[in-house]
Design an enzyme around this catalytic site. Structure first.
Site, mmCIF file in Angstrom:
data_model
loop_
_atom_site.group_PDB
_atom_site.id
_atom_site.type_symbol
_atom_site.label_atom_id
_atom_site.label_comp_id
_atom_site.label_asym_id
_atom_site.label_seq_id
_atom_site.Cartn_x
_atom_site.Cartn_y
_atom_site.Cartn_z
ATOM 1 C CE LYS A 271 14.143 -16.475 -30.836
ATOM 2 N NZ LYS A 271 12.921 -15.705 -30.541
ATOM 3 N NE ARG B 56 6.436 -12.244 -28.334
ATOM 4 C CZ ARG B 56 7.370 -12.881 -29.044
ATOM 5 N NH1 ARG B 56 7.240 -14.184 -29.284
ATOM 6 N NH2 ARG B 56 8.432 -12.259 -29.522
ATOM 7 C CE1 TYR C 92 2.498 -48.748 -33.351
ATOM 8 C CE2 TYR C 92 4.068 -47.072 -34.083
ATOM 9 C CZ TYR C 92 3.786 -48.226 -33.352
ATOM 10 O OH TYR C 92 4.767 -48.850 -32.640
ATOM 11 C CG MET D 104 10.310 -43.059 -30.808
ATOM 12 S SD MET D 104 10.416 -43.976 -29.261
ATOM 13 C CE MET D 104 8.887 -43.472 -28.470
#
Length: 356
Positions: A35, A130, A253, A301
């Site tokens: 999956k 679930r 940052y 990023m």
């Protein structure tokens, strides 16, 4: 390839990991769980390396169809079943095994016009809450399905929430036993952790996922270090710049890291847009030119800053392993407060992939 980052998929490791699963559960058949695009490895890249499996388990019809069109003849299991009744025609055409976890699915199967019966995995809720029928609902759901001409072979399926713990399977297994009372049924219960550590859960089919890709179901690499399992994905890049810091110079940052003394750092061509976890803190392990070091400051990023203090010879072009054979993905994930599953699945489409 203009940027030096690359993910390498080791198909020999994948085959070895499947063999280790078979050794762990020698009396069971194996659903190899592919999956989420084979946990980020690329289902079209890796399925042939898992061709010795007994079946593939996944979620998306598109991935199931891809496997059939590539020539896979053996079983394919839809772990969440079908989502709309009109999909049953596709399951019929491609001969897919479906899980059933809701009464509306039973009714849809009863109403469908099929060319041949479908094999069914009846999903019970073993306490994870679930998908699935409650234990006291399983018998009736089983009998309803068993009475339908559209239903072929049936198997009882459940899942474990805490199979990485020694006692994690006790209560769920008791619920399964109560639910299966009076049913002469095949069972598929064992996920990766149960396959490795709880042989009493193996039954007819096991469903290994993360262990096929060489990471630990507990999130701790030490738990599988002696198993022979090998990482399948290695993410590497290079140092593209070097900065020489002075005391109190900041990095990245938010100035989350400040140098305590003169320090040499490297800038790596990899960032959260490549799938590296943005929330990885200073100190996350990374390897530069074969030397273990750490990240510094916030993940950008497109770039990561790393400490070159222990890597005296490192410079522009030095090889960097973000995770793989030397830097375990579980260790990176643990430092970032997540699990290796997420990092594998988050590998970005822009990262080139090489197969070996």
């Amino acid at each position: 390839m203009s940027r030096p980052i690359v993910a390498t998929i080791d198909t020999a490791a994948l085959r070895q990991n499947l063999a280790i699963v078979r050794q762990a559960a020698p009396e069971s058949r194996v659903w190899s769980v592919v999956k989420a695009n084979a946990y980020g490895h690329g289902i079209d890249r890796v399925w042939q390396s898992l061709s010795e499996t007994d079946g593939f388990a996944l979620l998306n019809l598109e991935e199931a169809i891809l496997l059939r069109e590539r020539g896979w003849k053996k079983p394919i299991l839809l772990l969440e079943g079908f989502f709309h009744s009109d999909e049953l025609a596709i399951l019929d055409r491609y001969r897919l095994t479906t899980s059933v976890h809701s009464n509306w699915q039973i009714q849809a199967i009863a109403n469908a016009k099929l060319s041949a019966p479908l094999d069914i995995y009846l999903k019970m809720n073993s306490g994870m809450n679930r998908l699935g029928f409650q234990p006291d609902q399983v018998y009736n759901a089983w009998q309803k399905l068993r009475s339908l001409d559209n239903v072929g072979e049936m198997t009882l399926m459940a899942h474990f929430a805490e199979a990485e713990k020694a006692e994690g399977i006790v209560a769920p297994l008791q619920r399964v036993e109560r639910a299966a009372e009076g049913l002469n049924c095949r069972r598929s219960l064992a996920n990766s952790a149960a396959t490795l550590w709880h042989s009493q859960t193996h039954f007819d089919w096991v469903r290994p996922g993360i262990v096929l890709y060489g990471a630990s179901p507990s999130g701790q690499w030490q738990d599988i270090a002696s198993s022979g399992l090998q990482p399948v994905m290695t993410l590497t890049s290079e140092i593209i710049a070097v900065q020489n810091l002075q005391t109190d110079d900041c990095v990245g940052y938010g100035a989350r890291y400040r140098a305590q003394a003169a320090q040499r750092i490297g800038v790596v061509a990899c960032g959260y847009a490549d799938g590296y976890p943005r929330h990885a803190p200073t100190g996350t392990p990374v390897m530069v030119d074969g030397v273990l070091t750490q990240t510094l400051g916030a993940i950008s990023m497109d770039m990561i800053m790393v400490d070159l203090t222990p890597c005296h010879q490192a410079g522009i072009g030095s090889k960097v392993e973000l995770w793989g054979n030397s830097v375990k993905i579980d260790d990176v994930a643990s430092a970032a407060g997540t699990v290796g599953y997420e990092l594998m699945c988050a590998l970005a489409p822009r990262v080139p992939v090489e197969i070996r």
